[in-house]
Design a protein around this motif. Sequence first.
Motif, PDB file in Angstrom:
ATOM      1  N   GLY A  73     -27.415  11.046  27.405  1.00 25.72           N
ATOM      2  CA  GLY A  73     -26.486  10.582  26.301  1.00 25.72           C
ATOM      3  C   GLY A  73     -25.271   9.956  26.643  1.00 25.72           C
ATOM      4  N   LEU A  74     -24.559  10.344  27.968  1.00 25.36           N
ATOM      5  CA  LEU A  74     -23.483   9.798  28.272  1.00 25.36           C
ATOM      6  C   LEU A  74     -23.668   8.678  29.050  1.00 25.36           C
ATOM      7  CD1 LEU A  74     -21.676  13.345  29.537  1.00 25.36           C
ATOM      8  CD2 LEU A  74     -20.981  11.718  27.682  1.00 25.36           C
ATOM      9  N   SER A  75     -24.789   8.629  29.825  1.00 22.57           N
ATOM     10  CA  SER A  75     -24.998   7.574  30.640  1.00 22.57           C
ATOM     11  C   SER A  75     -25.314   6.197  29.876  1.00 22.57           C
ATOM     12  CB  SER A  75     -26.159   7.791  31.562  1.00 22.57           C
ATOM     13  OG  SER A  75     -26.509   6.678  32.637  1.00 22.57           O
ATOM     14  N   VAL A  76     -25.886   6.349  28.648  1.00 20.55           N
ATOM     15  CA  VAL A  76     -26.377   5.423  27.955  1.00 20.55           C
ATOM     16  C   VAL A  76     -25.137   4.608  27.313  1.00 20.55           C
ATOM     17  CG1 VAL A  76     -27.671   4.734  25.679  1.00 20.55           C
ATOM     18  CG2 VAL A  76     -28.630   6.080  27.367  1.00 20.55           C
ATOM     19  N   ASP A  77     -24.010   5.344  27.308  1.00 22.78           N
ATOM     20  CA  ASP A  77     -22.664   4.563  26.727  1.00 22.78           C
ATOM     21  C   ASP A  77     -22.304   3.458  27.656  1.00 22.78           C
ATOM     22  OD1 ASP A  77     -22.534   6.684  25.080  1.00 22.78           O
ATOM     23  OD2 ASP A  77     -20.897   7.705  25.904  1.00 22.78           O
ATOM     24  N   ASP A  78     -22.617   3.672  28.852  1.00 21.83           N
ATOM     25  CA  ASP A  78     -22.118   2.156  29.636  1.00 21.83           C
ATOM     26  C   ASP A  78     -23.419   1.024  29.325  1.00 21.83           C
ATOM     27  OD1 ASP A  78     -20.298   3.316  30.972  1.00 21.83           O
ATOM     28  OD2 ASP A  78     -21.302   3.945  32.637  1.00 21.83           O
ATOM     29  N   THR A  79     -24.501   1.499  29.177  1.00 23.74           N
ATOM     30  CA  THR A  79     -25.536   0.497  28.786  1.00 23.74           C
ATOM     31  C   THR A  79     -25.028  -0.368  27.622  1.00 23.74           C
ATOM     32  OG1 THR A  79     -27.265   1.998  29.721  1.00 23.74           O
ATOM     33  CG2 THR A  79     -27.914   0.286  28.261  1.00 23.74           C
ATOM     34  N   ILE A  80     -24.727   0.575  26.553  1.00 23.93           N
ATOM     35  CA  ILE A  80     -24.520   0.002  25.145  1.00 23.93           C
ATOM     36  C   ILE A  80     -23.367  -0.899  25.430  1.00 23.93           C
ATOM     37  CG2 ILE A  80     -23.469   0.556  22.985  1.00 23.93           C
ATOM     38  CD1 ILE A  80     -25.220   2.927  22.809  1.00 23.93           C
ATOM     39  N   HIS A  81     -22.195  -0.447  26.199  1.00 26.83           N
ATOM     40  CA  HIS A  81     -21.110  -1.425  26.064  1.00 26.83           C
ATOM     41  C   HIS A  81     -21.528  -2.805  26.797  1.00 26.83           C
ATOM     42  CE1 HIS A  81     -18.074   1.070  24.895  1.00 26.83           C
ATOM     43  NE2 HIS A  81     -17.997   1.974  25.610  1.00 26.83           N
ATOM     44  N   PHE A  82     -22.259  -2.632  28.081  1.00 27.88           N
ATOM     45  CA  PHE A  82     -22.774  -3.646  28.944  1.00 27.88           C
ATOM     46  C   PHE A  82     -23.691  -4.656  28.134  1.00 27.88           C
ATOM     47  CE2 PHE A  82     -25.429  -6.469  31.614  1.00 27.88           C
ATOM     48  CZ  PHE A  82     -24.510  -6.398  32.516  1.00 27.88           C
TER      49      PHE A  82
ATOM     50  N   ALA B 183     -22.026  15.479  36.950  1.00 25.96           N
ATOM     51  CA  ALA B 183     -21.088  14.611  37.466  1.00 25.96           C
ATOM     52  C   ALA B 183     -21.779  13.647  38.305  1.00 25.96           C
ATOM     53  CB  ALA B 183     -20.467  15.381  38.403  1.00 25.96           C
ATOM     54  N   ILE B 184     -22.850  14.080  39.280  1.00 26.09           N
ATOM     55  CA  ILE B 184     -23.857  13.275  40.319  1.00 26.09           C
ATOM     56  C   ILE B 184     -24.433  12.417  39.338  1.00 26.09           C
ATOM     57  CG2 ILE B 184     -25.831  13.593  41.749  1.00 26.09           C
ATOM     58  CD1 ILE B 184     -24.506  16.201  42.623  1.00 26.09           C
ATOM     59  N   THR B 185     -25.108  12.718  38.222  1.00 27.55           N
ATOM     60  CA  THR B 185     -25.929  11.924  37.458  1.00 27.55           C
ATOM     61  C   THR B 185     -25.207  10.895  36.801  1.00 27.55           C
ATOM     62  OG1 THR B 185     -27.229  13.944  36.703  1.00 27.55           O
ATOM     63  CG2 THR B 185     -27.755  12.031  35.464  1.00 27.55           C
ATOM     64  N   LEU B 186     -23.919  11.160  36.424  1.00 22.04           N
ATOM     65  CA  LEU B 186     -23.162  10.090  36.067  1.00 22.04           C
ATOM     66  C   LEU B 186     -22.740   8.930  36.725  1.00 22.04           C
ATOM     67  CD1 LEU B 186     -21.005  11.925  33.063  1.00 22.04           C
ATOM     68  CD2 LEU B 186     -22.931  10.614  32.684  1.00 22.04           C
ATOM     69  N   ALA B 187     -22.531   9.517  38.242  1.00 27.61           N
ATOM     70  CA  ALA B 187     -22.293   8.558  39.333  1.00 27.61           C
ATOM     71  C   ALA B 187     -23.274   7.664  39.319  1.00 27.61           C
ATOM     72  CB  ALA B 187     -22.130   9.353  40.545  1.00 27.61           C
ATOM     73  N   PHE B 188     -24.502   8.214  39.704  1.00 29.15           N
ATOM     74  CA  PHE B 188     -25.694   7.308  39.644  1.00 29.15           C
ATOM     75  C   PHE B 188     -25.660   6.361  38.383  1.00 29.15           C
ATOM     76  CE2 PHE B 188     -27.021  10.437  43.218  1.00 29.15           C
ATOM     77  CZ  PHE B 188     -27.283   9.554  44.252  1.00 29.15           C
ATOM     78  N   GLY B 189     -25.536   6.991  37.282  1.00 27.41           N
ATOM     79  CA  GLY B 189     -25.716   6.253  36.127  1.00 27.41           C
ATOM     80  C   GLY B 189     -24.939   5.125  36.158  1.00 27.41           C
ATOM     81  N   MET B 190     -23.547   5.264  36.548  1.00 20.33           N
ATOM     82  CA  MET B 190     -22.866   4.041  36.571  1.00 20.33           C
ATOM     83  C   MET B 190     -23.173   2.797  37.469  1.00 20.33           C
ATOM     84  SD  MET B 190     -18.747   3.773  37.895  1.00 20.33           S
ATOM     85  CE  MET B 190     -19.365   4.105  39.650  1.00 20.33           C
ATOM     86  N   LEU B 191     -23.444   3.229  38.624  1.00 22.90           N
ATOM     87  CA  LEU B 191     -24.021   2.212  39.640  1.00 22.90           C
ATOM     88  C   LEU B 191     -25.549   1.658  39.109  1.00 22.90           C
ATOM     89  CD1 LEU B 191     -23.472   4.249  43.016  1.00 22.90           C
ATOM     90  CD2 LEU B 191     -22.194   2.357  42.267  1.00 22.90           C
ATOM     91  N   SER B 192     -26.047   2.471  38.166  1.00 17.42           N
ATOM     92  CA  SER B 192     -27.384   1.875  37.793  1.00 17.42           C
ATOM     93  C   SER B 192     -27.129   0.950  36.847  1.00 17.42           C
ATOM     94  CB  SER B 192     -28.577   2.938  37.394  1.00 17.42           C
ATOM     95  OG  SER B 192     -29.476   2.529  36.742  1.00 17.42           O
ATOM     96  N   ASN B 193     -26.226   1.177  35.848  1.00 18.56           N
ATOM     97  CA  ASN B 193     -26.074   0.102  34.889  1.00 18.56           C
ATOM     98  C   ASN B 193     -25.081  -0.975  35.211  1.00 18.56           C
ATOM     99  OD1 ASN B 193     -26.964   1.280  32.174  1.00 18.56           O
ATOM    100  ND2 ASN B 193     -25.785   3.101  32.892  1.00 18.56           N
ATOM    101  N   LEU B 194     -24.393  -0.666  36.266  1.00 12.80           N
ATOM    102  CA  LEU B 194     -23.541  -2.072  36.949  1.00 12.80           C
ATOM    103  C   LEU B 194     -24.526  -2.767  37.907  1.00 12.80           C
ATOM    104  CD1 LEU B 194     -20.019  -0.661  37.725  1.00 12.80           C
ATOM    105  CD2 LEU B 194     -20.678  -2.276  36.101  1.00 12.80           C
ATOM    106  N   MET B 195     -25.594  -2.241  38.472  1.00  7.59           N
ATOM    107  CA  MET B 195     -26.390  -3.041  39.471  1.00  7.59           C
ATOM    108  C   MET B 195     -27.958  -3.283  38.784  1.00  7.59           C
ATOM    109  SD  MET B 195     -24.805  -1.341  42.883  1.00  7.59           S
ATOM    110  CE  MET B 195     -25.600  -2.475  44.027  1.00  7.59           C
ATOM    111  N   LEU B 196     -28.336  -2.195  38.661  1.00  6.01           N
ATOM    112  CA  LEU B 196     -29.770  -2.283  38.216  1.00  6.01           C
ATOM    113  C   LEU B 196     -30.119  -2.911  36.880  1.00  6.01           C
ATOM    114  CD1 LEU B 196     -32.714  -1.621  38.765  1.00  6.01           C
ATOM    115  CD2 LEU B 196     -32.689   0.559  37.923  1.00  6.01           C
ATOM    116  N   LEU B 197     -29.126  -2.432  35.869  1.00  7.34           N
ATOM    117  CA  LEU B 197     -29.226  -3.148  34.514  1.00  7.34           C
ATOM    118  C   LEU B 197     -28.871  -4.826  34.623  1.00  7.34           C
ATOM    119  CD1 LEU B 197     -29.338  -3.009  31.390  1.00  7.34           C
ATOM    120  CD2 LEU B 197     -26.692  -2.152  31.429  1.00  7.34           C
ATOM    121  N   PRO B 198     -28.085  -5.261  35.313  1.00  3.40           N
ATOM    122  CA  PRO B 198     -27.982  -6.688  34.995  1.00  3.40           C
ATOM    123  C   PRO B 198     -29.105  -7.420  35.763  1.00  3.40           C
ATOM    124  CG  PRO B 198     -26.001  -5.676  36.439  1.00  3.40           C
ATOM    125  CD  PRO B 198     -26.816  -4.703  35.663  1.00  3.40           C
TER     126      PRO B 198
END
Length: 802
Positions: free
Chosen positions: A683-692, A752-767
Amino acid sequence: MKKRLKVGFWELIARIVLKNRLAILGVIFLITVFLALQWKNIQFSFTEANLLPDNNEVNNQYHAFLEQFGEEGNLIVVGVKDDTFFTPKAFAAWNQLMTSIKAQKEVDVVVSIHDLKQLQKNDSLQSFEAVSFVDPTKTNSQDYLNSLRKELFTNMPFYEGLLFNKKNGTIRSAIYLDKKIVNTAHRKEYIVKDFIPKITAFENETGIDLRVSGMPYIRTLNAISIVNEIGLFIGVSLLLTSLIFFFFFRSFRATLIAILIVVVGVMWTFGLLGLFHYQITVLTALVPTLVIVIGIPNCIFLTNKYQQEYSVHGNKAKALQRVITKVGTATLMTNLTTAAGFATFIITSSQLLKEFGIISSLSIVALFFLCLIVIPIYYSYQPVPKPKHLEHLNRNYTRVFIQWIEKTVKYKRRYVYLVALFLFLVSIIGAFKIKTSGSLIEDMPKNTGFYTDILFFEKEFEGIMPLEITVDTKRKKGVMKLSTLRKMDELQKTIEEIPELSKPISILNLVKYTKQAYYNGNPEYYELPTSQEKSFILSYAKNGVKSNTTNLMKSYVDSTGQVARITTFMRDIGTGNMAKIEEKLWDKANQIFPKDRYHVVMTGKALVFEKGTQYLLDNLVTSLLFAVLLISLLMVFMFRSFKMVVVSLIPNLLPLFITAGLMGYFGIPLKPSTILVFSIAFGLSVDDTIHFLAQYRQELANNNWKIKKSVFATIKESGISMFYTSVVLFTGFSVFLLSDFGGTVALGGLIAITLAFGMLSNLMLLPCLVLTLNKSLANAQEFIEPKIDVLSHTQDNDDTEY
């Protein structure tokens, strides 16, 4: 026309907020006062977490047991392993300690060496007498105490495993509290203010280290630890997230309002607990800290947007209005997805998880409105941002980080996919290594004295967690039938063969003791009477005497003599081991107790907790799938594009697999605390996806639907906010690593670990995925008119005044 209506809604909200600032602040103040008044209803949980649904068969059996025999977790044990115990000074202090404890109204029965009773045969009265085992007039003699010790270990098998360990020479007393206070606040008051001071006084007087355990004692000190950590988590998380906020914005004013907002949010959370009359448990105790950790990123996102807008056109009124109109829906949706991650626990049948889901999701939604309203109002009264406050928008380290992301996405997309695939495959292998744990004490603070004492009693007396077995003979006085006693004896021998279980206690022990007493206390006769012996031995027992021990044994047979109770205590074992033990006991019980003549039930707090853990594990996939489905529906509602749903899910599911793999490789088991990680982190990680994706859709419109240009513009525009918020979330959840509770540490660290990977995933894998999946598109096919305009296009001629 539809689009103008959507824009108009948020413009209307902005006008209402900015033109009625004092009235709205007054409403917020009144809400805060009202919820603060509900604090008086807050209570702390006095029992272990019950993870099973109320109508579950295991729960029903446990409640039936409690109705028949009363609270099973009312035993406190005080142990000592010291060569000086059987000396006049220490023995006298022990007698005084136990006598003072026995005199308390909160105590039902004390079984201790100092007033131990032994059965003796009285031939003239044809009865048994309970005579004192200890002669108080001789306890000043060291020779007498030496002989007493030898007599105890040699001739009193009835008390072996209950009061002493013959092999190691360990002594303990059994203190049974009044069952009426066991699950009340009175229990805590008695243990903290009366019982513990007496133990401390004995240790100071004699220099002997006492070991104390038992469920009432453990529950009390465990609850105190939970309460103490609430303040620690709130304080440390507020300090760290505020420092990070200040480091990003270099503004005391901005930091001050962020702190004020999350503090009010914490007050509202406690108010909701009181309003719903929910107890503070090990889960709900985490919600105030979660409010801080999630609230500060909200403040970062809104403050950053305000400063970005002001830096573009220098119009304060327009910037404040656009904080609401341009990102109102985006912030709402990100908070809804976060709340959805917590709300998935509401669909479970576990009351504990339901309460956690309700309080956390409501607190998050309330916090959103608090941030969205208060931040624009606050800045409307403040001077415009100074140039130094806007420097973070072009700070060197953020610029370097974003440039690295851009280069990776532009030139190394293939490597991004290869790394993602490699991590996925390795994580899958690790996930299959995950084990489960249904231990009742595993997550308790391990650096505390009471946890050390638990290990002591596990070693010396095979544990302190009660496991109960009831045998219903289906006929009155059926328990005392010799055939029933023999069957119970077979079952108890099986229990004794299991190393994780202690020596069992039942009416059988007393029956064996009566035979030993009949034969003048010879320990060789501590066994069941034969058919020939039964009649004349039990005739003596019918004229028996009352003592602490015989009174205690009465609680092991119901009032009709139809149902017998067998109690054993177990070590701290996991779900898998518990299942094996349960299977072995059931095989024996089904073999010796025909179902048409007997009804056997296995229950107890330890078993209920283990079954609760298994219930959560069974529902883990359901809960996570519900979170994915719920959030997917929100994405469909926002973007009306199936391809965008796929694009949004992949970068957020990958971190979950990585976390599962890490759990397997590092031996972190699935248990009630770690099960929560996946839904919350998703639920927290998807926030970055929505913003992006929301920013990406706006950039498409601004760049004539040029996909590549829009993707990199999105990284520049949203990358900093995503980085800031992820750092705050990572740091905030890392606060839980300070906990003494293993489950809380695992929860915080894994999220915390999941969110760190989530940030990198949303900034790199998502685009990368957006560029690949939309490669053949030349227009906005994947972004038809959405149901919700996530980033509103506001007119430049705003007329907001305040």
